[in-house]
Design a protein around this motif. Structure first.
Motif, PDB file in Angstrom:
ATOM      1  N   ILE A 180       0.817  -1.251  -0.103  1.00 42.59           N
ATOM      2  CA  ILE A 180       0.126  -0.041  -0.105  1.00 42.59           C
ATOM      3  C   ILE A 180       0.805   1.272  -0.166  1.00 42.59           C
ATOM      4  O   ILE A 180       1.595   1.266   0.940  1.00 42.59           O
ATOM      5  N   ALA A 181       0.804   1.894  -1.227  1.00 46.46           N
ATOM      6  CA  ALA A 181       1.583   3.163  -1.288  1.00 46.46           C
ATOM      7  C   ALA A 181       0.838   4.334  -1.291  1.00 46.46           C
ATOM      8  O   ALA A 181       0.147   4.713  -1.979  1.00 46.46           O
ATOM      9  N   ASP A 182       1.274   5.251  -0.492  1.00 45.45           N
ATOM     10  CA  ASP A 182       0.711   6.696  -0.375  1.00 45.45           C
ATOM     11  C   ASP A 182       1.693   7.765   0.388  1.00 45.45           C
ATOM     12  O   ASP A 182       2.783   7.300   0.940  1.00 45.45           O
ATOM     13  N   ILE A 183       1.328   9.000  -0.270  1.00 49.36           N
ATOM     14  CA  ILE A 183       2.362   9.885   0.204  1.00 49.36           C
ATOM     15  C   ILE A 183       2.221  10.098   1.748  1.00 49.36           C
ATOM     16  O   ILE A 183       3.371  10.593   2.350  1.00 49.36           O
ATOM     17  N   SER A 184       1.087   9.748   2.292  1.00 61.23           N
ATOM     18  CA  SER A 184       1.043   9.583   3.896  1.00 61.23           C
ATOM     19  C   SER A 184       0.636   8.431   4.268  1.00 61.23           C
ATOM     20  O   SER A 184      -0.686   8.072   3.892  1.00 61.23           O
ATOM     21  N   ILE A 185       1.219   7.422   5.010  1.00 61.41           N
ATOM     22  CA  ILE A 185       0.866   6.106   5.143  1.00 61.41           C
ATOM     23  C   ILE A 185       0.198   5.924   6.453  1.00 61.41           C
ATOM     24  O   ILE A 185      -0.058   4.671   7.028  1.00 61.41           O
ATOM     25  N   GLU A 186      -0.115   6.966   7.428  1.00 65.72           N
ATOM     26  CA  GLU A 186      -0.699   6.791   8.559  1.00 65.72           C
ATOM     27  C   GLU A 186      -1.831   6.041   8.557  1.00 65.72           C
ATOM     28  O   GLU A 186      -2.015   5.013   9.478  1.00 65.72           O
ATOM     29  N   PHE A 246       5.107   6.895  -0.754  1.00 64.45           N
ATOM     30  CA  PHE A 246       4.943   7.034  -2.321  1.00 64.45           C
ATOM     31  C   PHE A 246       4.585   8.190  -2.786  1.00 64.45           C
ATOM     32  O   PHE A 246       3.692   8.772  -2.511  1.00 64.45           O
ATOM     33  N   ASP A 247       5.603   8.508  -3.720  1.00 63.85           N
ATOM     34  CA  ASP A 247       5.213   9.844  -4.397  1.00 63.85           C
ATOM     35  C   ASP A 247       5.156   9.392  -6.100  1.00 63.85           C
ATOM     36  O   ASP A 247       5.996   9.147  -6.599  1.00 63.85           O
ATOM     37  N   VAL A 248       3.906   9.772  -6.442  1.00 62.62           N
ATOM     38  CA  VAL A 248       3.390   9.172  -7.792  1.00 62.62           C
ATOM     39  C   VAL A 248       4.364   9.995  -8.942  1.00 62.62           C
ATOM     40  O   VAL A 248       4.374   9.505  -9.977  1.00 62.62           O
ATOM     41  N   GLU A 255       9.394   9.136 -10.709  1.00 59.47           N
ATOM     42  CA  GLU A 255       9.437   8.298 -11.848  1.00 59.47           C
ATOM     43  C   GLU A 255      10.315   7.000 -11.434  1.00 59.47           C
ATOM     44  O   GLU A 255       9.647   5.701 -11.797  1.00 59.47           O
ATOM     45  N   LYS A 256      11.373   7.317 -10.759  1.00 58.08           N
ATOM     46  CA  LYS A 256      12.165   5.770 -10.497  1.00 58.08           C
ATOM     47  C   LYS A 256      11.494   5.125  -9.515  1.00 58.08           C
ATOM     48  O   LYS A 256      11.548   3.929  -9.667  1.00 58.08           O
ATOM     49  N   GLN A 257      10.787   5.882  -8.407  1.00 53.19           N
ATOM     50  CA  GLN A 257      10.064   4.855  -7.410  1.00 53.19           C
ATOM     51  C   GLN A 257       8.771   4.260  -7.966  1.00 53.19           C
ATOM     52  O   GLN A 257       8.447   3.052  -7.939  1.00 53.19           O
ATOM     53  N   ARG A 258       8.007   4.925  -9.008  1.00 55.06           N
ATOM     54  CA  ARG A 258       6.707   4.480  -9.620  1.00 55.06           C
ATOM     55  C   ARG A 258       7.099   3.336 -10.332  1.00 55.06           C
ATOM     56  O   ARG A 258       6.469   2.228 -10.258  1.00 55.06           O
ATOM     57  N   THR A 259       8.009   3.592 -11.213  1.00 56.12           N
ATOM     58  CA  THR A 259       8.579   2.317 -12.295  1.00 56.12           C
ATOM     59  C   THR A 259       8.757   1.052 -11.558  1.00 56.12           C
ATOM     60  O   THR A 259       8.298  -0.028 -11.868  1.00 56.12           O
ATOM     61  N   SER A 260       9.740   1.246 -10.376  1.00 59.50           N
ATOM     62  CA  SER A 260      10.358   0.276  -9.662  1.00 59.50           C
ATOM     63  C   SER A 260       9.027  -0.718  -9.040  1.00 59.50           C
ATOM     64  O   SER A 260       9.026  -1.798  -8.976  1.00 59.50           O
ATOM     65  N   GLU A 261       8.158   0.247  -8.426  1.00 51.49           N
ATOM     66  CA  GLU A 261       7.086  -0.447  -7.793  1.00 51.49           C
ATOM     67  C   GLU A 261       6.135  -1.156  -8.678  1.00 51.49           C
ATOM     68  O   GLU A 261       5.471  -2.309  -8.498  1.00 51.49           O
TER      69      GLU A 261
END
Length: 455
Positions: free
Chosen positions: A33-39, A56-58, A61-67
């Protein structure tokens, strides 16, 4: 293990996550579960062994493509405008995608690529859109299979407060994005067909042209959606004489809301100077003529011809609109944003409040020379602030569709919405076990009754 990437963990995600976690052992699932705030996400997974959360920051690009590359399937709970980059990565890495959002032109343009890759991009699989499509198509297909000809289709949905939490004169609290409520109906005239005649309702008249509904022996009203005709071709109803889609409210809401529309308080097209320092009373006075002697209250009642003993006046007083102390506190705000701030004071759901989803379809048709009508209604109550009716009716269709795609039970590739029998039949069947069930009954055929419409 199948990794389900859920991007966004907002208010509509609770039942989605709960359902998939309950199935995770049996179906060999892991949820990321990916979110800019995961509380909120951390609260919902409750340290479940088959789930993890990531910040997670949509736009990264590097993180988005990796996930996305690591996922088996992707569920995007982001705002609709943010889906497109996720969708492009899903095509690049060969991942199926599920969203509850309307199909945007940008998403639709990906259809050829999605089909070429043999992927499923299932959209509009929430409540409205979603449940409305599936429940409508199920009955429309039944009518057609019996040789019936569709004459009328009306569809209404509302996110409301549950009766036990209905504690204000407006009979309303925010159960979803307040901004969307304030801006509802804007962007062009509402359009629909009535007995093969095109009808248009301009925004400034929208909330005085409402239709009455009876659902579970309770009376509601509905105002017209902006475009009731966009699904004619999708539903195969190109030649239907009457098609109308609307939003449900408790009776009396629209008449009172019309006050804000007529004053100009729902306008989002310009900003107000010094808005952050204005009181609620100052805000109201912006839209009234200058008078060296008359009070703001008197000017408003005179301008809109509201008697002091009118319930409309009581509704305005209840919102504390004329408070000279409370400040807007938002810099360079539009009138709509200022109104939203005031309404959130009174209409925010409290800790023990429950929400309610109400939906009704009317199907008029001719079969063997006889005109008949079916009424199909749904009422779903929320459990609490985490597990709301909104999150249930959005999240469960999403979750069930996701699992059926994973298991190869939904196979048709392309950018699509849930209108085929392969999709709607099993999902609606399973939803019944979760208390989401439409009650159908035959009623006398009335056609489009003009007596339902106010004004």
């Amino acid at each position: 293990m199948k990794n389900i990437l859920i991007i966004g963990a907002g208010k509509s995600s609770s039942f989605l996550i709960k359902y998939l976690l309950e199935k995770s052992d049996q179906e060999n699932l892991h949820l990321t579960i990916a979110d800019i705030s995961i509380e909120n996400a951390n609260k919902l997974i409750k340290n479940h062994k088959n789930a993890s959360t990531i910040i997670f920051d949509v736009f990264n690009e590097k993180q988005r493509t990796s996930e996305i590359k690591k996922a088996t399937i992707v569920i995007s709970m982001l705002p609709a405008k943010l889906h497109i980059e996720v969708a492009k990565d899903c095509i690049k890495f060969g991942k199926n995608l599920v969203t509850a959002s309307y199909v945007s032109p940008e998403m639709k343009a990906l259809n050829k690529q999605v089909k070429e890759k043999g992927l499923i991009f299932m959209n509009e699989i929430g409540v409205d859109p979603g449940l409305d499509h599936m429940s409508a198509m199920q009955i429309i297909d039944k009518i057609r299979n019996k040789g019936g000809k569709m004459l009328l289709f009306e569809s209404f949905t509302g996110g409301l407060v549950a009766p036990e939490s209905d504690t204000n004169l407006w009979n309303y609290k925010f159960t979803w994005n307040p901004r969307n409520v304030v801006l509802a109906g804007q962007g062009g005239a509402a359009k629909f067909t009535q007995e093969s005649t095109y009808k248009y309702i301009p925004y400034h008249k929208l909330f005085r042209r409402t239709e009455f509904l009876n659902i579970n022996d309770e009376k509601f009203e509905a105002y017209a959606n902006r475009d009731s005709l966009k699904y004619r071709e999708t539903y195969g109803l190109e030649n239907i004489p009457t098609m109308y889609r609307g939003t449900i409210r408790r009776v009396g809401f629209s008449r009172a809301w019309n006050i804000f529309v007529q004053l100009g308080m729902t306008d989002d097209s310009y900003t107000i100077e010094n808005s952050e320092n204005m009181s609620y009373r100052d805000f109201v006075n912006l839209f009234l003529a200058y008078s060296p002697s008359d009070s703001v209250e008197l000017k408003l009642r005179s301008y809109l011809k509201i008697d002091q003993d009118d319930i409309m006046w009581e509704k305005l007083l209840e919102l504390d609109l004329f408070n000279p102390i409370k400040k807007i506190g938002i810099k360079n705000a539009t009138p709509a944003k200022m109104l939203q701030k005031i309404l959130e004071d009174s209409w925010t759901l409290q800790e023990k409040d429950k929400d309610m989803i109400v939906m009704q379809h009317l199907f008029g048709y001719e079969i063997n020379g006889k005109k008949e009508q079916i009424e199909s209604s749904l009422v779903v109550l929320g459990e609490n602030q985490s597990y709301t009716a909104m999150s249930k009716t959005v999240g469960l269709p999403l979750a069930i569709a996701t699992l059926k795609i994973l298991k190869g039970q939904i196979t048709k590739p392309g950018v699509q919405i849930p209108i085929s029998k392969e999709v709607y039949e099993p999902i609606l069947k399973e939803l019944k076990s979760h208390g989401i069930e439409f009650i159908e009954k035959k009623v006398p055929y009335l056609g489009y009754n003009p007596n339902h419409v106010i004004g």
